[in-house]
Design a protein around this motif. Structure first.
Motif, mmCIF file in Angstrom:
data_model
loop_
_atom_site.group_PDB
_atom_site.id
_atom_site.type_symbol
_atom_site.label_atom_id
_atom_site.label_comp_id
_atom_site.label_asym_id
_atom_site.label_seq_id
_atom_site.Cartn_x
_atom_site.Cartn_y
_atom_site.Cartn_z
ATOM 1 N N SER A 2 0.829 -1.195 0.000
ATOM 2 C CA SER A 2 0.000 0.000 0.000
ATOM 3 C C SER A 2 0.869 1.251 0.000
ATOM 4 O O SER A 2 1.976 1.263 0.520
ATOM 5 N N VAL A 3 0.325 2.304 -0.608
ATOM 6 C CA VAL A 3 1.037 3.579 -0.643
ATOM 7 C C VAL A 3 1.095 4.200 0.744
ATOM 8 O O VAL A 3 2.075 4.843 1.115
ATOM 9 N N LEU A 4 0.037 4.026 1.519
ATOM 10 C CA LEU A 4 -0.011 4.512 2.892
ATOM 11 C C LEU A 4 0.249 3.341 3.839
ATOM 12 O O LEU A 4 -0.206 2.230 3.590
ATOM 13 N N GLN A 16 -10.772 1.772 27.196
ATOM 14 C CA GLN A 16 -9.470 2.391 26.988
ATOM 15 C C GLN A 16 -9.428 3.175 25.669
ATOM 16 O O GLN A 16 -10.424 3.275 24.951
ATOM 17 N N LYS A 17 -8.266 3.752 25.392
ATOM 18 C CA LYS A 17 -8.056 4.539 24.176
ATOM 19 C C LYS A 17 -7.042 3.845 23.279
ATOM 20 O O LYS A 17 -6.114 3.191 23.774
ATOM 21 N N VAL A 18 -7.218 4.011 21.975
ATOM 22 C CA VAL A 18 -6.262 3.463 21.026
ATOM 23 C C VAL A 18 -6.027 4.491 19.920
ATOM 24 O O VAL A 18 -6.906 5.308 19.625
ATOM 25 N N THR A 19 -4.846 4.469 19.361
ATOM 26 C CA THR A 19 -4.550 5.307 18.195
ATOM 27 C C THR A 19 -4.043 4.435 17.058
ATOM 28 O O THR A 19 -3.366 3.429 17.283
ATOM 29 N N ILE A 20 -4.392 4.820 15.843
ATOM 30 C CA ILE A 20 -3.953 4.125 14.635
ATOM 31 C C ILE A 20 -3.240 5.142 13.760
ATOM 32 O O ILE A 20 -3.810 6.189 13.426
ATOM 33 N N SER A 21 -2.028 4.823 13.381
ATOM 34 C CA SER A 21 -1.229 5.738 12.586
ATOM 35 C C SER A 21 -1.345 5.427 11.102
ATOM 36 O O SER A 21 -1.665 4.301 10.695
ATOM 37 N N CYS A 22 -1.071 6.442 10.292
ATOM 38 C CA CYS A 22 -1.124 6.319 8.832
ATOM 39 C C CYS A 22 -0.006 7.195 8.282
ATOM 40 O O CYS A 22 -0.036 8.414 8.440
ATOM 41 N N SER A 23 0.962 6.560 7.662
ATOM 42 C CA SER A 23 2.131 7.276 7.170
ATOM 43 C C SER A 23 2.126 7.330 5.651
ATOM 44 O O SER A 23 1.918 6.306 4.992
ATOM 45 N N GLY A 24 2.371 8.513 5.126
ATOM 46 C CA GLY A 24 2.377 8.685 3.679
ATOM 47 C C GLY A 24 3.580 9.474 3.215
ATOM 48 O O GLY A 24 4.695 9.258 3.714
ATOM 49 N N SER A 25 3.350 10.372 2.268
ATOM 50 C CA SER A 25 4.470 11.115 1.690
ATOM 51 C C SER A 25 4.041 12.512 1.248
ATOM 52 O O SER A 25 2.893 12.909 1.437
ATOM 53 N N SER A 27 3.460 13.578 -1.608
ATOM 54 C CA SER A 27 2.519 13.633 -2.735
ATOM 55 C C SER A 27 1.105 13.240 -2.334
ATOM 56 O O SER A 27 0.179 13.347 -3.144
ATOM 57 N N ASN A 28 0.925 12.788 -1.123
ATOM 58 C CA ASN A 28 -0.424 12.404 -0.711
ATOM 59 C C ASN A 28 -0.838 13.093 0.600
ATOM 60 O O ASN A 28 -1.449 14.163 0.565
ATOM 61 N N ILE A 29 -0.498 12.542 1.723
ATOM 62 C CA ILE A 29 -0.997 13.077 2.993
ATOM 63 C C ILE A 29 -0.587 14.524 3.209
ATOM 64 O O ILE A 29 -1.377 15.346 3.705
ATOM 65 N N GLU A 30 0.653 14.872 2.843
ATOM 66 C CA GLU A 30 1.135 16.220 3.160
ATOM 67 C C GLU A 30 0.319 17.310 2.469
ATOM 68 O O GLU A 30 0.176 18.417 2.996
ATOM 69 N N ILE A 31 -0.218 17.020 1.300
ATOM 70 C CA ILE A 31 -0.888 18.063 0.527
ATOM 71 C C ILE A 31 -2.373 17.811 0.275
ATOM 72 O O ILE A 31 -3.044 18.625 -0.365
ATOM 73 N N ASN A 32 -2.898 16.703 0.751
ATOM 74 C CA ASN A 32 -4.323 16.403 0.568
ATOM 75 C C ASN A 32 -4.962 15.997 1.892
ATOM 76 O O ASN A 32 -4.285 15.574 2.818
ATOM 77 N N HIS A 33 -6.281 16.126 1.927
ATOM 78 C CA HIS A 33 -7.007 15.747 3.134
ATOM 79 C C HIS A 33 -6.993 14.232 3.329
ATOM 80 O O HIS A 33 -6.979 13.456 2.367
ATOM 81 N N VAL A 34 -7.041 13.818 4.579
ATOM 82 C CA VAL A 34 -7.075 12.406 4.941
ATOM 83 C C VAL A 34 -8.464 12.046 5.463
ATOM 84 O O VAL A 34 -9.102 12.831 6.184
ATOM 85 N N SER A 35 -8.916 10.864 5.092
ATOM 86 C CA SER A 35 -10.177 10.325 5.590
ATOM 87 C C SER A 35 -9.903 9.001 6.271
ATOM 88 O O SER A 35 -8.902 8.331 5.989
ATOM 89 N N TRP A 36 -10.833 8.609 7.148
ATOM 90 C CA TRP A 36 -10.743 7.325 7.829
ATOM 91 C C TRP A 36 -12.066 6.578 7.653
ATOM 92 O O TRP A 36 -13.135 7.183 7.719
ATOM 93 N N TYR A 37 -11.946 5.267 7.465
ATOM 94 C CA TYR A 37 -13.108 4.429 7.216
ATOM 95 C C TYR A 37 -13.091 3.228 8.155
ATOM 96 O O TYR A 37 -12.040 2.650 8.436
ATOM 97 N N GLN A 38 -14.286 2.848 8.612
ATOM 98 C CA GLN A 38 -14.461 1.644 9.427
ATOM 99 C C GLN A 38 -15.143 0.585 8.572
ATOM 100 O O GLN A 38 -16.161 0.863 7.915
ATOM 101 N N HIS A 39 -14.589 -0.619 8.588
ATOM 102 C CA HIS A 39 -15.135 -1.682 7.751
ATOM 103 C C HIS A 39 -15.339 -2.942 8.553
ATOM 104 O O HIS A 39 -14.385 -3.559 9.046
#
Lengths: 110, 120
Positions: A2-4, A16-25, A27-39
């Motif tokens: 995956s790209v991300l 409790q609390k949890v965090t999920i990270s998403c790393s990009g670059s 050309s994607n995350i730095e300059i565009n909005h991020v969305s999150w989806y539950q499946h």
């Protein structure tokens, strides 16, 4: 691949609390909005967070999003067993000229 | 209420073709980008194709470029995915998804999906 990049799995106890990270670059995350989806298996994915940190109507404030540079994070507080699902980050990649997702993170509420 | 209903999935042999359709309702269809997203068995979500609200621009990842074609009919509130040269790795549930005003916006409503199986 995956790209991300997301962790394959996270787990925490109910309440409790949890965090999920998403790393990009740049050309994607730095300059565009991020969305999150539950499946949930066998169902249609659901939009949880859009434009980095906004929640659609009906999504509880236990879910939050943030972005910094080339990374984004989904936070979930007050975990419930019903939160168990696969979570995906997504954004647009301006170099590839297509949308991209992370590989998904499976949340287990112990 | 936004509704997206996919049709056209099924079993097809490698190298074959299939056309998926999506009927949309509950929103001003001509104003929004539309997408197809798939999930192969045991895999994550993958963008398959995107089309701008007016149909003038389309987008594809390398995995399907040259084989898949997305189109829309704003007079009938329909979006289609023509798939050719199908491969076993195209086996997946295909979701029709409503986007925002721009193709790069989030995916806010998803259909229930239609299964495509590529096998001999």
């Amino acid at each position: 691949q995956s790209v991300l990049t997301q962790p394959p799995s996270v787990s925490a106890a109910p309440g409790q609390k949890v965090t999920i990270s998403c790393s990009g670059s740049s050309s994607n995350i730095e300059i565009n909005h991020v969305s999150w989806y539950q499946h949930l298996p066998g169902t249609a994915p659901k939009l949880l967070i859009y434009e980095n940190d906004k929640r659609p109507s009906g999504i509880p404030d236990r879910f939050s999003g943030s972005k910094s540079g080339t990374s984004a994070t989904l936070g979930i507080t007050g975990l419930q067993t019903g939160d168990e699902a696969d979570f995906y980050c997504g954004t647009w990649d301006s170099s590839l000229s297509t949308g991209v997702f992370g590989g998904g993170t499976k949340l287990t509420v112990l | 209420e936004v509704q997206l209903v996919e049709s056209g999935g099924g079993l097809v042999q490698p190298g074959g073709s299939l056309r998926l359709s999506c009927s949309a309702s509950g929103f001003t269809f001509r104003s929004y980008a539309m997408h197809w997203v798939r999930q192969a068995p045991g895999k994550g979500l993958e963008y398959v194709s995107s089309v701008r609200s007016d149909g003038a621009s389309t987008y594809y990842p390398d995995s399907v470029k040259g084989r898949f074609t997305i189109s829309r009919d704003n007079s009938k509130n329909m979006v289609h995915l023509q798939m050719s040269g199908l491969r076993p790795e195209d086996t997946a549930v295909y979701y029709c998804v409503k986007g925002g005003r721009y193709s790069s916006d989030c995916l806010d409503y998803w259909g229930q999906g239609t299964l495509v199986t590529v096998s001999s």
